[in-house]
Design a protein around this motif. Sequence first.
Motif, PDB file in Angstrom:
ATOM      1  N   LYS A  79      34.580  50.115  43.014  1.00  0.00           N
ATOM      2  CA  LYS A  79      34.054  49.815  41.684  1.00  0.00           C
ATOM      3  C   LYS A  79      34.570  48.469  41.175  1.00  0.00           C
ATOM      4  O   LYS A  79      33.813  47.695  40.571  1.00  0.00           O
ATOM      5  N   GLU A  80      35.836  48.183  41.421  1.00  0.00           N
ATOM      6  CA  GLU A  80      36.384  46.898  40.985  1.00  0.00           C
ATOM      7  C   GLU A  80      35.771  45.754  41.793  1.00  0.00           C
ATOM      8  O   GLU A  80      35.512  44.675  41.258  1.00  0.00           O
ATOM      9  N   CYS A  81      35.531  46.000  43.074  1.00  0.00           N
ATOM     10  CA  CYS A  81      34.874  44.990  43.907  1.00  0.00           C
ATOM     11  C   CYS A  81      33.479  44.687  43.375  1.00  0.00           C
ATOM     12  O   CYS A  81      33.056  43.528  43.315  1.00  0.00           O
ATOM     13  N   GLN A  82      32.747  45.720  42.958  1.00  0.00           N
ATOM     14  CA  GLN A  82      31.409  45.518  42.405  1.00  0.00           C
ATOM     15  C   GLN A  82      31.467  44.728  41.098  1.00  0.00           C
ATOM     16  O   GLN A  82      30.573  43.933  40.806  1.00  0.00           O
ATOM     17  N   ARG A 208      48.693  44.986  48.887  1.00  0.00           N
ATOM     18  CA  ARG A 208      49.864  45.743  48.417  1.00  0.00           C
ATOM     19  C   ARG A 208      50.833  44.860  47.642  1.00  0.00           C
ATOM     20  O   ARG A 208      51.390  45.273  46.617  1.00  0.00           O
ATOM     21  N   MET A 209      51.034  43.634  48.113  1.00  0.00           N
ATOM     22  CA  MET A 209      51.951  42.731  47.426  1.00  0.00           C
ATOM     23  C   MET A 209      51.398  42.287  46.081  1.00  0.00           C
ATOM     24  O   MET A 209      52.163  41.979  45.162  1.00  0.00           O
ATOM     25  N   ALA A 210      50.079  42.258  45.945  1.00  0.00           N
ATOM     26  CA  ALA A 210      49.488  41.926  44.647  1.00  0.00           C
ATOM     27  C   ALA A 210      49.862  42.969  43.605  1.00  0.00           C
ATOM     28  O   ALA A 210      50.103  42.653  42.434  1.00  0.00           O
ATOM     29  N   VAL A 211      49.918  44.228  44.017  1.00  0.00           N
ATOM     30  CA  VAL A 211      50.349  45.291  43.103  1.00  0.00           C
ATOM     31  C   VAL A 211      51.831  45.146  42.791  1.00  0.00           C
ATOM     32  O   VAL A 211      52.257  45.228  41.631  1.00  0.00           O
ATOM     33  N   PHE A 240      43.892  47.928  37.015  1.00  0.00           N
ATOM     34  CA  PHE A 240      43.130  47.530  38.196  1.00  0.00           C
ATOM     35  C   PHE A 240      42.397  46.209  37.982  1.00  0.00           C
ATOM     36  O   PHE A 240      42.176  45.448  38.924  1.00  0.00           O
ATOM     37  N   ARG A 241      42.031  45.917  36.751  1.00  0.00           N
ATOM     38  CA  ARG A 241      41.333  44.658  36.470  1.00  0.00           C
ATOM     39  C   ARG A 241      42.243  43.458  36.744  1.00  0.00           C
ATOM     40  O   ARG A 241      41.784  42.403  37.187  1.00  0.00           O
ATOM     41  N   VAL A 242      43.536  43.619  36.466  1.00  0.00           N
ATOM     42  CA  VAL A 242      44.498  42.545  36.752  1.00  0.00           C
ATOM     43  C   VAL A 242      44.550  42.278  38.257  1.00  0.00           C
ATOM     44  O   VAL A 242      44.546  41.125  38.699  1.00  0.00           O
TER      45      VAL A 242
END
Length: 384
Positions: A79-82, A208-211, A240-242
């Motif tokens: 969903k975030e990819c879309q 993973r590192m982005a989180v 998740f938007r971040v």
Amino acid sequence: MVVYFYALVLVFFVIILGSGELDAKNSKLARHKALSYDAYVATKTCRTVPGLSKAQLELCYRLPNATVFALQGLNQAVKECQHQFQGHRWNCSSLQTRGRNPYINSMLQRGYREAAFAHAITSAGITISISRACSSGQLNNCGCDSKTYKMKETLSSANSLSKTDWKWGGCSHNLHYGMKFSKMFLDSREWSEDIQSKINLHNNKVGRMAVSNNMQLKCTCHGVSGSCELKTCWRASPDFRVIGNTLKEKFQTAIMVDQTNLGKKKLRKFNMVKQRKRKNKNKPKQWTPRKNKHKRDLSHDLLYYEKSPSFCESDPFLDVPGTTGRSCNRSSTGPDDSCANLCCGRGYNLVKMRRVESCRCKFVWCCRVDCETCSYEEWISVCK
């Protein structure tokens, strides 16, 4: 008479103890049934989700509840990819499958820049979903992150601690276990030693590192009348938007590597394919191996090794639907949702569309909301 009285008392205590023991057994049996039902539902999921590798199936049967939350993380990632690619020719629509497993899509088997983003966002999605499930008590094999972190006193204005005393408390999201499970679930698919597996493993780690790099510090005030004399703080996984915005920026600056790096183990030794010069001279020049004596550390960049197609026409072998029938913005001149870009030079048609929605809503005491139904007609642009 006295003997009769003591006999009654003894019988009374036996009844009480027996009922208590029975309640404990019933409670234990109810918990066992609940756990058995959850395990049944989760194990049934393992059998019905298509495209799981052998290692993923083994992990699913061993930790079925965690796998369910991992699949939820995959769904959030799609969903975030879309959202991030809604104006692009490839808009992640093909990743949303009935089986809830985007890895059955052919796009993720290629080395395109879009595939690099998809691998990273799905890895981040599983990390966030598992981390939150651990802290909320929905997973039995993990819990809150009890580690005490060293934090700087100067934080963002929203979470500024200033000179207020504070301590670690609450229930920090279990980032460590989230990253561990994401690694076990996704990296187990990449068993080969070719460049595709190495690139996928790298992009999984970038997600993973982005989180990890965007974990938030949240605090609750304590004190008389909200004086906030003391704060209890904990770490929470980012919105998740971040993560989507962060990885989209990395997508824009993704690096194409040379496929001759097959035998090299460390990504910092990969050779970059020479990038074409940009028209804007004010932007910094792209790094090339000839201008630097030392290899650039690529551990935080998205990598890809295959030039992306135009995505203009439908390609069933890649699960690419094409852009025919996509709505576009005819007044836009940007590189994304403009008709010139999305329609690939084929032009567009103007279609009148009627939209029905609730309007002029009023609150009626007590307690309901009455609305009217309004219809609107608008012209939309659709690619030929």
